[in-house]
Design an enzyme around this catalytic site. Structure first.
Site, PDB file in Angstrom:
ATOM      1  N   CYS A 102     120.885 147.987  45.909  1.00  0.00           N
ATOM      2  CA  CYS A 102     120.915 146.706  45.188  1.00  0.00           C
ATOM      3  C   CYS A 102     122.207 145.948  45.484  1.00  0.00           C
ATOM      4  O   CYS A 102     123.291 146.377  45.089  1.00  0.00           O
ATOM      5  CB  CYS A 102     120.776 146.993  43.696  1.00  0.00           C
ATOM      6  SG  CYS A 102     121.077 145.574  42.635  1.00  0.00           S
ATOM      7  N   CYS A 105     124.144 144.742  42.367  1.00  0.00           N
ATOM      8  CA  CYS A 105     124.789 145.880  41.697  1.00  0.00           C
ATOM      9  C   CYS A 105     126.150 146.160  42.333  1.00  0.00           C
ATOM     10  O   CYS A 105     127.136 146.399  41.634  1.00  0.00           O
ATOM     11  CB  CYS A 105     123.920 147.133  41.799  1.00  0.00           C
ATOM     12  SG  CYS A 105     122.315 146.971  41.012  1.00  0.00           S
TER      13      CYS A 105
END
Length: 185
Positions: A102, A105
């Site tokens: 991600c 993230c």
């Protein structure tokens, strides 16, 4: 006579920029001892995990040892540890659901580490990997990554859920507002 060739005549595709990155890992005495033991066994490769300072050392063909010590007091937990670390905690716990693939993230990771250091006396921060903890993902209905959820006394604080990337300033405002609303309630 000199001949000048452009990139287009030498290479059919445009060249991608090349970037070399060098990083160092600061180790405490325990992990230094651990790595000295690994060096005697002939360490093959190192790779980073989703947690900022987690290092996986691969030894030989299939064996690996993991050291998990996320920066700034952030702890990476699994489903088995969730009850003790979050639900039974006597402090407020900010849970960050992340995945190593991600991009957002990874983008907010330094901001989360900063929050963990700054609010360490009032707030515990834990990371939960999306891919290795499907039960928690389903239970807490995590649909987007990264997701932040604040827990108090084992329950999710209403209106505390936040999904998606966030700047450090906005994250600090978000945490300040949550801490203020929790202390008033």
């Amino acid at each position: 006579m000199d001949t000048v060739l452009s990139n287009s005549t030498l290479f059919p595709r445009p060249l991608l920029p090349v970037r070399t990155v060098t990083s160092t890992i600061t180790l405490n005495s325990t992990t230094t001892y651990f790595f000295k033991k690994l060096q005697r066994r002939r360490v093959v490769r190192f790779r980073k995990n989703p947690c900022a300072d987690t290092v996986v050392a691969a030894v030989g063909n299939n064996k690996s040892s993991t050291i998990t010590s996320c920066g700034g007091g952030i702890r990476e937990i699994k489903e088995k540890e969730f009850s003790d670390a979050v639900l039974k905690s006597d402090r407020l716990v900010l849970v960050e659901f992340v995945a190593n693939w991600c991009g957002p993230c990874r983008l907010i990771s330094p901001a989360i580490e900063s929050i963990a250091q700054e609010y360490g006396d009032r707030l515990r921060v834990v990371k939960i990997d999306h891919d290795t903890n499907p039960g928690l993902i389903e239970e807490y209905k995590v649909y987007g990554l990264p997701t932040l959820i604040l827990f108090k006394n084992g329950e999710e604080v209403p209106e505390s859920r936040r999904e998606g990337a966030i700047t450090k300033v906005k994250l600090k405002e978000y945490v300040d507002a949550l801490l203020e609303s929790v202390s008033v309630a």
